[in-house]
Design a protein around this motif. Structure first.
Motif, PDB file in Angstrom:
ATOM      1  N   SER A 103       0.831  -1.210   0.000  1.00 42.32           N
ATOM      2  CA  SER A 103       0.000   0.000   0.000  1.00 42.32           C
ATOM      3  C   SER A 103       0.863   1.256   0.000  1.00 42.32           C
ATOM      4  O   SER A 103       0.532   2.249  -0.648  1.00 42.32           O
ATOM      5  N   LEU A 107       1.054   4.273  -2.822  1.00 38.58           N
ATOM      6  CA  LEU A 107       0.934   5.674  -2.420  1.00 38.58           C
ATOM      7  C   LEU A 107       2.111   6.488  -2.943  1.00 38.58           C
ATOM      8  O   LEU A 107       1.929   7.592  -3.466  1.00 38.58           O
ATOM      9  N   SER A 110       1.834   7.087  -6.756  1.00 37.37           N
ATOM     10  CA  SER A 110       0.703   7.881  -7.236  1.00 37.37           C
ATOM     11  C   SER A 110       0.998   9.378  -7.225  1.00 37.37           C
ATOM     12  O   SER A 110       0.249  10.160  -7.801  1.00 37.37           O
ATOM     13  N   GLU A 115      -5.760  13.905 -10.760  1.00 32.64           N
ATOM     14  CA  GLU A 115      -6.637  13.735  -9.603  1.00 32.64           C
ATOM     15  C   GLU A 115      -7.394  12.410  -9.617  1.00 32.64           C
ATOM     16  O   GLU A 115      -7.541  11.761  -8.583  1.00 32.64           O
ATOM     17  N   THR A 118      -4.991   9.574  -8.786  1.00 32.02           N
ATOM     18  CA  THR A 118      -4.589   9.690  -7.391  1.00 32.02           C
ATOM     19  C   THR A 118      -5.704   9.214  -6.462  1.00 32.02           C
ATOM     20  O   THR A 118      -5.453   8.470  -5.513  1.00 32.02           O
ATOM     21  N   ALA A 119      -6.934   9.622  -6.745  1.00 31.40           N
ATOM     22  CA  ALA A 119      -8.071   9.205  -5.918  1.00 31.40           C
ATOM     23  C   ALA A 119      -8.283   7.697  -5.995  1.00 31.40           C
ATOM     24  O   ALA A 119      -8.512   7.035  -4.969  1.00 31.40           O
ATOM     25  N   SER A 121      -6.025   5.400  -6.803  1.00 27.26           N
ATOM     26  CA  SER A 121      -4.907   4.698  -6.173  1.00 27.26           C
ATOM     27  C   SER A 121      -5.000   4.792  -4.650  1.00 27.26           C
ATOM     28  O   SER A 121      -4.597   3.866  -3.948  1.00 27.26           O
ATOM     29  N   GLU A 122      -5.561   5.885  -4.157  1.00 28.54           N
ATOM     30  CA  GLU A 122      -5.762   6.013  -2.717  1.00 28.54           C
ATOM     31  C   GLU A 122      -6.771   4.976  -2.213  1.00 28.54           C
ATOM     32  O   GLU A 122      -6.607   4.411  -1.132  1.00 28.54           O
ATOM     33  N   LYS A 123      -7.801   4.707  -3.015  1.00 28.68           N
ATOM     34  CA  LYS A 123      -8.772   3.667  -2.638  1.00 28.68           C
ATOM     35  C   LYS A 123      -8.098   2.297  -2.594  1.00 28.68           C
ATOM     36  O   LYS A 123      -8.338   1.508  -1.679  1.00 28.68           O
ATOM     37  N   GLN A 125      -4.938   1.750  -2.070  1.00 29.79           N
ATOM     38  CA  GLN A 125      -4.046   1.790  -0.909  1.00 29.79           C
ATOM     39  C   GLN A 125      -4.833   1.558   0.378  1.00 29.79           C
ATOM     40  O   GLN A 125      -4.407   0.798   1.248  1.00 29.79           O
ATOM     41  N   ASN A 126      -5.998   2.182   0.513  1.00 29.05           N
ATOM     42  CA  ASN A 126      -6.819   2.002   1.718  1.00 29.05           C
ATOM     43  C   ASN A 126      -7.309   0.566   1.853  1.00 29.05           C
ATOM     44  O   ASN A 126      -7.352   0.022   2.968  1.00 29.05           O
TER      45      ASN A 126
END
Length: 162
Positions: A103, A107, A110, A115, A118-119, A121-123, A125-126
């Motif tokens: 994860s 991060l 990304s 945007e 990034t959004a 990839s953040e999901k 990662q979470n």
């Protein structure tokens, strides 16, 4: 257990930070520091060209981020499979640590993407951190990866639109 997770996550974060600065940065084409009057009058034109090239540079950064993240996801899946072969309890901690490390890699890669990527990839990662937490809580955990798979599909969609 929490201390082990904290230490392993800290190591993964430190590694991601250390490798994040390894990509070469594009050299600036700004000529405004020249003292020549001819160079000074040409500066607005050079600035306009740099601004026009900016979306192309953003697209290249997003494409690189997408390629790196997809590679990270594949590499992480391979390492997870290897860690699962170890078996509980040591393998269980290894799986948890690998989800956390994966994860962090996502991060780190990304950064610089648009945007939407990034959004997405953040999901991803979470969801990976959620799997890390689930494995860390119980030696018998077999958490579902459906949310992660959905997040990866969303990332693929965002990358194909970029």
């Amino acid at each position: 257990m929490n201390r082990t997770r904290l230490v392993l996550t800290g190591v993964a974060v430190a590694a991601a930070i250390a490798t994040a600065g390894c990509d070469p940065q594009p050299e600036s084409t700004d000529t405004s520091t020249s003292s020549s009057p001819a160079a000074t009058s040409a500066t607005p034109t050079a600035g306009a060209a740099t601004t026009a090239a900016s979306p192309a540079a953003d697209g290249a950064a997003t494409a690189k981020a997408c390629a790196d993240i997809k590679k990270d996801i594949k590499d992480n899946a391979t390492k997870i499979a290897e860690a699962e072969k170890i078996g509980p309890p040591a393998g269980h901690f290894a799986v948890s640590a690998q989800w956390a490390a994966g994860s962090v890699a996502i991060l780190a890669h990304s950064m610089g993407a648009n945007e939407a990527v990034t959004a997405a990839s953040e999901k991803v990662q979470n969801e990976m951190m959620g799997l890390s937490d689930a494995y860390n809580k119980s030696a018998d955990a077999k958490p579902s990866k459906k949310a992660l798979e959905a997040a990866v599909k969303e990332l693929d969609t965002a990358c194909s639109a970029a």
